[in-house]
Structure formats: structure tokens, C-alpha cells
Design a protein around this motif. Structure first.
Motif, PDB file in Angstrom:
ATOM      1  N   SER A  52      35.655  35.703  39.146  1.00 20.59           N
ATOM      2  CA  SER A  52      35.839  36.523  40.317  1.00 20.59           C
ATOM      3  C   SER A  52      34.578  36.841  41.097  1.00 20.59           C
ATOM      4  O   SER A  52      33.911  36.265  41.641  1.00 20.59           O
ATOM      5  CB  SER A  52      37.158  37.516  39.906  1.00 20.59           C
ATOM      6  N   ASP A  70      36.825  34.491  43.929  1.00 21.41           N
ATOM      7  CA  ASP A  70      38.028  33.466  43.752  1.00 21.41           C
ATOM      8  C   ASP A  70      39.163  33.660  44.480  1.00 21.41           C
ATOM      9  O   ASP A  70      40.060  33.205  44.322  1.00 21.41           O
ATOM     10  CB  ASP A  70      38.469  33.723  42.307  1.00 21.41           C
ATOM     11  N   ASP A  75      41.336  35.832  45.351  1.00 19.58           N
ATOM     12  CA  ASP A  75      42.636  36.615  45.091  1.00 19.58           C
ATOM     13  C   ASP A  75      42.567  37.487  45.908  1.00 19.58           C
ATOM     14  O   ASP A  75      43.725  38.430  46.171  1.00 19.58           O
ATOM     15  CB  ASP A  75      43.016  36.667  43.703  1.00 19.58           C
ATOM     16  N   ARG A  76      41.533  38.289  46.153  1.00 15.82           N
ATOM     17  CA  ARG A  76      41.306  39.422  47.116  1.00 15.82           C
ATOM     18  C   ARG A  76      40.995  39.153  48.360  1.00 15.82           C
ATOM     19  O   ARG A  76      40.148  38.201  48.901  1.00 15.82           O
ATOM     20  CB  ARG A  76      40.538  40.523  46.312  1.00 15.82           C
ATOM     21  N   ASP A  82      36.866  37.769  47.875  1.00 15.98           N
ATOM     22  CA  ASP A  82      35.845  37.737  46.903  1.00 15.98           C
ATOM     23  C   ASP A  82      35.990  36.356  46.254  1.00 15.98           C
ATOM     24  O   ASP A  82      36.234  35.223  46.811  1.00 15.98           O
ATOM     25  CB  ASP A  82      36.482  38.795  45.603  1.00 15.98           C
TER      26      ASP A  82
END
Ligand code: MG
Length: 471
Positions: free
Chosen positions: A97, A241, A243-244, A239
Motif C-alpha cells: 500500500s 495500491d 484503494d485510497r 496511494d
């Protein structure tokens, strides 16, 4: 009991120190024993991605599991692929991440696309600690490559927003993918929405030369200037990866994650009334906005799988964390960076410039402090605080939250580090700072064996009729 490998975000560590190819191989065997059948594997852009995904895939195939390799895609793209393919029993994401480039990690995804539960992880840990039985030579698994997972994910995201409205709104964007997993999907999303975009750090480069992969205000100075200088409608930052996601306004102001959480809660509630879920560490601003928009806010402990589970249980329409990890149940029960982008573009098309929307949000001041605290003292700190705080309403959802008439304090031990966190929030900045100081001192004194514990009790400002100091 087997040793714990999984932390709050899967197995994570420095490559070839904590996270070796031997560990990945054994992990593949153990995960294969639990998931069986076919498992999808994907990576972010980290340099060690190939080393770890081939080792873990070898482990999977050695116990008879077939591997589908999706390439470098965002974590939510893998989750969406697993969720929408009945023949796939689970997923493995190789990512760390937002951690620095020398780190990597292994994250397990259940058959329904959500993050693996603690029970599933425990089972994997138990098998990992054994001498795993491999299959016969003619039963070894195969590996196939899947190339369309990223685009299928983006098309699914687009099906949940009014694309015609967004295309006609004349929105321009600046995009920063942190050289991470969104490098292909994020530009594709904006292209499909016909949004004129300037990109930075949108090439896959596992050393993260552009900026650190955590999308904080300090790390986004290039994107902030670019958004301002090109007079773009929005700056978008993922970010590592993806996901955010966090945003920059037209005009170049950083928008914190809880502000986008509030704005998108408002958008979702304007379409359909219902419940919104967020951890107790989120700003009261979110609660104010949800109440005003006719929704019901439900608080949980900190952690995106906890938020996702609560959303499912309550049939919530939306939820998320203050770090920009937002969950849209119509797509899937996990943090989804591309959904966050698409919805924010829709919010701009419907409700006007981002700077104006942010300007209308209630203003709260939040202080965040960290205190070093050994793991074996964490519970004692909480108990001490419970005994000595006499005013306010106590909430033990996660750590200890004390709700005063003019704000709140949250004292919460970190789940992964020897750290105690103090959050203090109020509409009065002075109050928020004073309370943060008081609780920081209180915890520090308790942890100092030589200090005398004769600390004054905490009194909320209203009850003592003190006038708030001038800002
Ligand atoms: Mg992430």
C-alpha cells in the motif's frame, strides 16, 4: 497456536529481510490449502513484485491450485475480479500500500472480494506452520494471464455514475498515481469520461521516485502546484495500491479524507436516504453533514474491514475512513480508489466547484498526537484514563473516546506499533489543543514510573463556564 503472520493489513515487511521468497512460497502452499481451485494473483508496481508473486504462485500450484495472474492492477480491481468470477475462490494481492518501496506485503481476498477475515487468516497461519502436503506431479496447478481485469473494473465503476453529466461538465484534472498500481486504470477512467488531464507519476516505477506513496499534503506538493498553475478543476492522488484517493481543489487546496467522506456522503444521501458508516476517529463534521442530509451515521472501531462488515450488516448506502479509503456498496464492500474519483467528479458536475463545496463544510479543529507506549502497557493506560476522567460521555468502541459538549478526545493504542494515539477535536481550536496537551501529558505521566499520578481531572469548558480563549 501458530505464530501470527498477518497484521492489520496482511503480511507486510522489508523484502528479503522479513518478507523472503521462502516465506512467499510457503505462504502460497498454505493459502492454496485453504482457498483451493483457482486463485487470482495481482501486484502493485513495487520492484519486488515479480519475485514474490512467482514464489507465491509456485506454492499455490504445488498444492494443485490454478493461478490467474492479473498483472499490475489496483487492489480493488483484483477484489472486483474475484467477486465477479464464480470460478475464482480467492485472491492474493502483492502490495505494501503506502509503505516505502523496500517494503512489500501479501494480502488475502475472500471469494466474495472482501478482505480475508481473521478466522481465514488464522487457518492460513496454522497450515503455514506445518509441513504442507504437496500434490502428485500430474495434479500440479497451471498459470494463465488475464489482461482485461483493469478495464473491466473501470467499466464497472463507470456504470455507477452519470457519465453523460460528467462528460458535459467541462471538468479538467491533474492526476498523480505515485508511480503505483493505478498507473493504467486511473488515466483510463479519466479518458473514458473525456476529462482533459495532466498526469504526473503515472508510469509504473517500483522505487517510487516521484513521491512517497502515502497521499499526505506534504507528499503532494507537486500535484498541488500543478493543479493550481494549470487552473484544473481537481487534483487527484492515489496511494500505492489505489484503494485510497485524496483530492486537491480548484485553487490548489488539499482536501483531507474526512472532507471527501463528508462531501460524498452528501452526494449519496441526495440520491437515497440511508445509513453511513465510519470509524469513531472520523471528524464530527461527517456526522453533522450526514444528519443535515437526512442520513443516519453509525460509528465503528478503526479498520476498513470493520467498516465494510458493519455496512453489510446494516445495509448502509456508503461508508469510509478519514484517510481517503471510501466504500461504495453498489460496486463492492472494500475501499475503492477509482469509485472515489468517479463519484467526486459526479459531485462536481452536480454541485459545482470542489473549493465551493469544501467551503460550505462545518469547520472543526483536530489535533493528532503520538506517544511511545510498550504493547504490554496499552490496556493499563486505557484503564487509568477510564478511572481518572470524570466528565463527558465515555465510548469504548475502540480505545477510549470521551465526548464533551464542545468536542471529543480519542485515546487509542495502535494495533501495529508500540504507540498510543491521542486525537482531540473541537470547533474551538484552543480547546482542541488544550485537551490534546492534557491527555498527552496524562498518558506520558502514567508511563513514567517516577511521575506522581496526581493529575487534575478533565473538565469540559461549558460545565466550568470558562470562556474559550481567543483564537
Ligand atoms: Mg492502500
Amino acid at each position: 497456536m501458530a505464530a501470527r503472520l498477518f497484521g492489520t493489513n496482511g503480511v507486510r515487511g522489508v523484502v528479503n529481510e522479513d518478507l523472503t521468497s521462502e516465506l512467499a512460497l510457503q505462504m502460497g502452499k498454505a493459502i492454496g490449502q485453504v482457498m483451493k481451485g483457482t486463485v487470482a494473483v495481482a501486484t502493485d508496481t513495487r520492484s519486488s513484485g515479480d519475485m514474490l508473486r512467482t514464489a507465491i504462485s509456485s506454492g499455490l500450484m504445488s498444492v494443485g491450485v490454478n493461478v490467474l495472474f492479473l498483472g499490475m492492477v489496483p487492489t480493488p480491481a483484483l477484489q472486483y475480479y474475484v467477486k465477479t468470477h464464480d470460478n475464482v475462490n480467492g485472491g492474493i494481492m502483492i502490495t505494501a500500500s503506502h509503505n516505502p518501496p523496500q517494503f512489500n506485503g501479501i494480502k488475502c481476498i475472500s471469494a466474495d472480494g472482501t478482505e480475508a477475515s481473521r478466522e481465514e487468516e488464522t487457518l492460513i497461519e496454522e497450515i503455514y506452520a506445518t509441513d504442507v502436503q504437496t500434490c502428485e506431479w500430474d495434479e500440479a496447478g497451471t498459470m494463465d494471464h488475464v489482461n482485461e481485469a483493469g478495464e473491466a473494473y473501470i467499466d464497472a465503476v463507470l456504470s455507477h455514475v452519470d457519465t453523460d453529466l460528467i462528460k458535459k461538465a467541462g471538468i479538467t484534472a491533474c492526476l498523480d498515481c505515485a508511480n503505483g498500481a493505478a498507473y493504467e486504470t486511473a488515466p483510463l477512467l479519466l479518458k473514458k469520461l473525456q476529462i482533459q488531464t495532466v498526469t504526473i507519476n503515472c508510469n509504473a516505477q517500483g522505487e517510487f521516485p516521484g513521491r512517497p506513496s502515502e497521499p499526505t499534503e506534504e507528499n503532494l506538493s507537486d500535484l498541488i502546484s500543478l493543479t493550481k498553475n494549470t487552473r484544473a478543476s481537481i487534483g487527484i492522488a492515489h496511494d500505492g495500491d489505489a484503494d485510497r484517493c485524496v483530492f486537491i481543489t480548484d485553487g490548489g487546496k488539499f482536501v483531507s479524507g474526512d472532507k471527501s467522506l463528508a462531501l460524498l456522503a452528501k452526494l449519496e444521501l441526495s440520491k437515497k436516504k440511508g445509513k453511513v458508516v465510519t470509524p469513531i476517529s472520523s471528524s464530527s463534521m461527517v456526522e453533522d453533514v450526514v444528519n443535515e442530509a437526512g442520513g443516519i451515521l453509525i460509528y465503528t472501531a478503526v479498520g476498513s474491514p470493520i467498516v465494510a462488515r458493519k455496512m453489510k450488516e446494516n445495509g448502509a448506502i456508503f461508508g469510509g475512513e478519514e484517510n481517503g479509503g471510501l466504500i461504495f456498496p453498489e460496486q463492492q464492500y472494500c475501499r475503492d480508489g477509482a469509485m472515489t474519483v468517479a463519484k467526486m467528479l459526479e459531485a462536481i458536475a452536480l454541485n459545482g466547484p470542489l473549493s465551493k463545496q469544501v467551503g460550505k463544510l462545518p469547520v472543526y479543529y483536530t489535533q493528532k498526537r503520538k506517544i511511545e507506549c510498550p504493547d504490554n502497557m496499552k490496556l493499563a493506560v486505557i484503564n487509568y484514563l477510564k478511572k481518572t476522567v470524570t466528565d463527558g460521555i465515555m465510548d469504548s468502541t475502540d480505545g477510549l473516546k470521551i465526548i464533551f459538549e464542545n468536542g471529543w478526545v480519542l485515546a487509542r493504542p495502535s494495533g501495529t506499533e508500540p504507540i498510543f494515539r491521542i486525537y482531540s477535536e473541537s470547533k474551538d481550536e484552543t480547546v482542541s489543543i488544550e485537551r490534546a496537551n492534557l491527555f498527552e501529558e496524562k498518558v506520558a505521566k502514567f508511563l513514567d514510573p517516577d511521575a506522581e499520578l496526581n493529575f487534575p481531572e478533565v473538565k469540559p469548558t461549558e460545565k466550568t463556564k470558562q470562556k474559550p480563549k481567543a483564537l
